[in-house]
Scaffold this motif. Structure first.
Motif, PDB file in Angstrom:
ATOM      1  N   HIS A 118       0.897  -1.100   0.025  1.00 29.72           N
ATOM      2  CA  HIS A 118       0.218   0.026   0.024  1.00 29.72           C
ATOM      3  C   HIS A 118       0.792   1.255  -0.019  1.00 29.72           C
ATOM      4  O   HIS A 118       0.627   2.150  -0.725  1.00 29.72           O
ATOM      5  CB  HIS A 118      -1.030  -0.078   1.050  1.00 29.72           C
ATOM      6  N   THR A 132       2.422   9.980   2.137  1.00 28.04           N
ATOM      7  CA  THR A 132       1.875   8.493   2.261  1.00 28.04           C
ATOM      8  C   THR A 132       1.591   8.089   3.657  1.00 28.04           C
ATOM      9  O   THR A 132       0.635   7.557   4.001  1.00 28.04           O
ATOM     10  CB  THR A 132       3.191   7.558   2.049  1.00 28.04           C
ATOM     11  N   VAL A 136      -2.065   7.478   3.755  1.00 28.60           N
ATOM     12  CA  VAL A 136      -2.216   6.189   3.705  1.00 28.60           C
ATOM     13  C   VAL A 136      -2.207   5.199   5.008  1.00 28.60           C
ATOM     14  O   VAL A 136      -2.991   4.511   5.241  1.00 28.60           O
ATOM     15  CB  VAL A 136      -1.317   5.503   2.614  1.00 28.60           C
ATOM     16  N   GLU A 140      -5.036   4.139   7.581  1.00 30.50           N
ATOM     17  CA  GLU A 140      -5.167   2.473   7.432  1.00 30.50           C
ATOM     18  C   GLU A 140      -4.865   1.737   8.884  1.00 30.50           C
ATOM     19  O   GLU A 140      -5.669   0.877   9.157  1.00 30.50           O
ATOM     20  CB  GLU A 140      -4.289   1.813   6.497  1.00 30.50           C
TER      21      GLU A 140
ATOM     22  N   TRP B 103      -6.103   1.249  -1.709  1.00 27.52           N
ATOM     23  CA  TRP B 103      -5.992   1.949  -0.409  1.00 27.52           C
ATOM     24  C   TRP B 103      -7.517   1.711   0.387  1.00 27.52           C
ATOM     25  O   TRP B 103      -8.479   1.915  -0.188  1.00 27.52           O
ATOM     26  CB  TRP B 103      -5.712   3.413  -0.451  1.00 27.52           C
ATOM     27  N   ASN B 111      -9.572   6.555  -4.535  1.00 24.74           N
ATOM     28  CA  ASN B 111      -8.140   6.017  -4.981  1.00 24.74           C
ATOM     29  C   ASN B 111      -7.415   6.276  -6.307  1.00 24.74           C
ATOM     30  O   ASN B 111      -6.390   6.663  -6.278  1.00 24.74           O
ATOM     31  CB  ASN B 111      -8.401   4.403  -5.327  1.00 24.74           C
TER      32      ASN B 111
END
Lengths: 219, 262
Positions: A118, A132, A136, A140, B103, B111
């Motif tokens: 990812h 990131t 992300v 997450e 993601w 995304n």
């Protein structure tokens, strides 16, 4: 011997003032602890091998010694090396650093839970490292780190009671003082226990709401 | 002669004692489809990942449209590219992964539009319009609001392709794009790739789909034990008499749709 809570509750305003200090130190301390912990986990992950080794030392020391010892060292030992802090800042600092060590481990686990791919995908579309992390990895890992993060917040709340020993005018110190003055020590301690418990349940409740929201987002 | 899209020059890659790539030389021409095939452990995925700079080469260099990837050569000296220089070189390349790597906390539209907003700094509306156009291209305009977990594997991979395409790369890299998919779902992904090839996109695909390599590929490269054994047009590669190692490799494919080649 009769329990008489009335004498304790008559000191309502004082108790509330103590409660205010407790909540202030708890919330600010927990936010700082989580922020520092996240920074430490991030630096350990991306700052190179040396940084990882260097940062593991304070984390291990803080996790390996009692909180009481740490705040005594900070408050009573600090002046020897020129760190003179008032009780509240000392308590806040002590709690933040102590909590940060644990939050660093929570976020380390969080980072590990995000599949490498990812982050690679983010890399490939041109995200910077910071992007990131923010867009992300952090979202997450949020769902996974939320329960241990709340757990840690609850532990930090209860650890604030120890700050009475370095004369922080928080709830434990206030209620204990009232109990001694009124010869109602046990009543005071019972009231104290109930208030802490109430706060813990409030924290758990908020944690569960956050968890439900997040899991709805990522399902 | 125009510069090749990707030029792989004397590339070797070592993990500890193991040599995973041995002195690879390869030119990927523009507008063509190059397929990397070979048994597992042959280094084909590693080579592709080097082209996206997800892996660093131990020696040798990779040029993207003539520009070195990962380092800069100046007055005969070599220095590593800064993160922003690296991002610039890399922006010509789109990458599609075996495991999709969408993601999970973003919708399909999220995304695809994320990099347009965060990297290209496009306003949200514009980014989403462009993302929508890419989703339409892969046939998923009606799934824009779905999260990856609500999509089938094939749909997820098509979103991943749209995500890479949204940034207008000139080269698309595919790392076993259909290996994680049910046989029934590979078709929809291969169709998208075929359409992309027809538009003239430069593509490099590591694939186990020998049929795809034979019918869509302009060049087929066969790797074995880190070496590029040979590369040629699929007609020549698959025509008898075949290289004995390839023959052996294809035997394992008999029941996977490549029997027509025998």
């Amino acid at each position: 011997m009769n329990f008489d809570f009335a004498v304790i509750l008559a000191k309502g305003p004082q108790i509330i003032a103590g409660l205010g200090v407790t909540i202030l130190i708890w919330i600010v301390g927990t936010i700082l602890a989580a922020a520092i912990g996240f920074l430490v986990a991030t630096l350990r992950r991306y700052g190179g091998r040396l940084m990882d080794k260097l940062l593991s030392v304070p984390v291990e020391i803080l996790r390996g010694t009692p909180f009481l010892v740490q705040i005594f060292l900070l408050y009573f030992g600090g002046p020897y090396i020129g760190i003179r802090l008032d009780p509240i800042p000392a308590g806040l600092l002590g709690l933040s650093i102590y909590g940060a060590a644990y939050y660093a481990e929570i976020f380390r686990a969080g980072y590990n839970s995000v599949p490498t791919g990812h982050a690679e995908a983010a890399d490939c579309v041109g995200f910077t490292r910071l992007q990131t992390i923010l867009y992300v990895q952090l979202p997450e890992m949020a769902l996974l780190v939320l329960p241990p993060a709340n757990n840690m917040a609850v532990i930090l709340l209860k650890e604030t009671a120890l700050l009475s020993l370095i004369t922080v005018p928080e709830m434990t110190m206030t209620v204990q003082a009232i109990g001694s003055q009124q010869y109602a020590f046990v009543e005071a301690i019972v009231v104290l226990a109930l208030v802490y418990w109430g706060l813990v349940e409030l924290s758990n409740f908020l944690g569960r709401i956050a968890e439900r929201r997040l899991s709805k987002l990522s399902s | 002669m125009t510069t090749p899209a990707i030029s792989v020059q004397n590339v070797s890659k070592r993990y500890g004692e193991t040599l995973v790539l041995r002195d690879i030389n390869l030119e990927i021409p523009r507008g063509e489809v190059t397929c990397l095939i070979g048994p597992s452990g042959s280094g084909k995925s590693t080579l592709l990942r080097c082209m996206a700079f997800l892996e660093e080469t131990t020696s040798g260099s990779i040029l993207i449209e003539g520009e070195p990837l990962g380092f800069i050569e100046k007055d005969g000296k070599r220095r590593a590219q800064s993160p922003s220089e690296l991002r610039a070189t890399r922006s010509k390349v789109g990458m599609v992964f075996q495991q999709f790597n969408l993601w999970p906390h973003m919708t399909a539209l999220g995304n695809v539009s994320a990099a347009l907003r965060r990297v290209r700094k496009m306003p949200r509306k514009e980014a989403e319009e462009r993302a929508m156009a890419q989703l339409t291209k892969v046939g998923l305009e009606d799934r824009a609001g779905h999260y990856p977990s609500q999509l089938s594997g094939g749909q997820q991979q098509r979103v991943a392709i749209a995500r890479a395409l949204a940034l207008d790369p000139t080269i698309m890299l595919f790392d076993e794009p259909t290996s994680a998919l049910d046989p029934e779902l590979t078709g929809e992904v291969l169709n998208v790739m075929r359409a992309l090839a027809d538009e003239g996109m430069t593509m490099v695909a590591v694939t186990h789909e020998i049929g795809f390599a034979a019918s869509v590929g302009n060049t087929v490269c066969f790797l074995d034990q880190g070496k590029l054994l040979f590369h040629d047009t699929p007609e020549k590669v698959f025509a008898a008499p075949r290289h004995p190692r390839l023959e052996q490799f294809l035997d394992t494919y008999l029941d996977r749709g490549a029997s027509m080649l025998k």
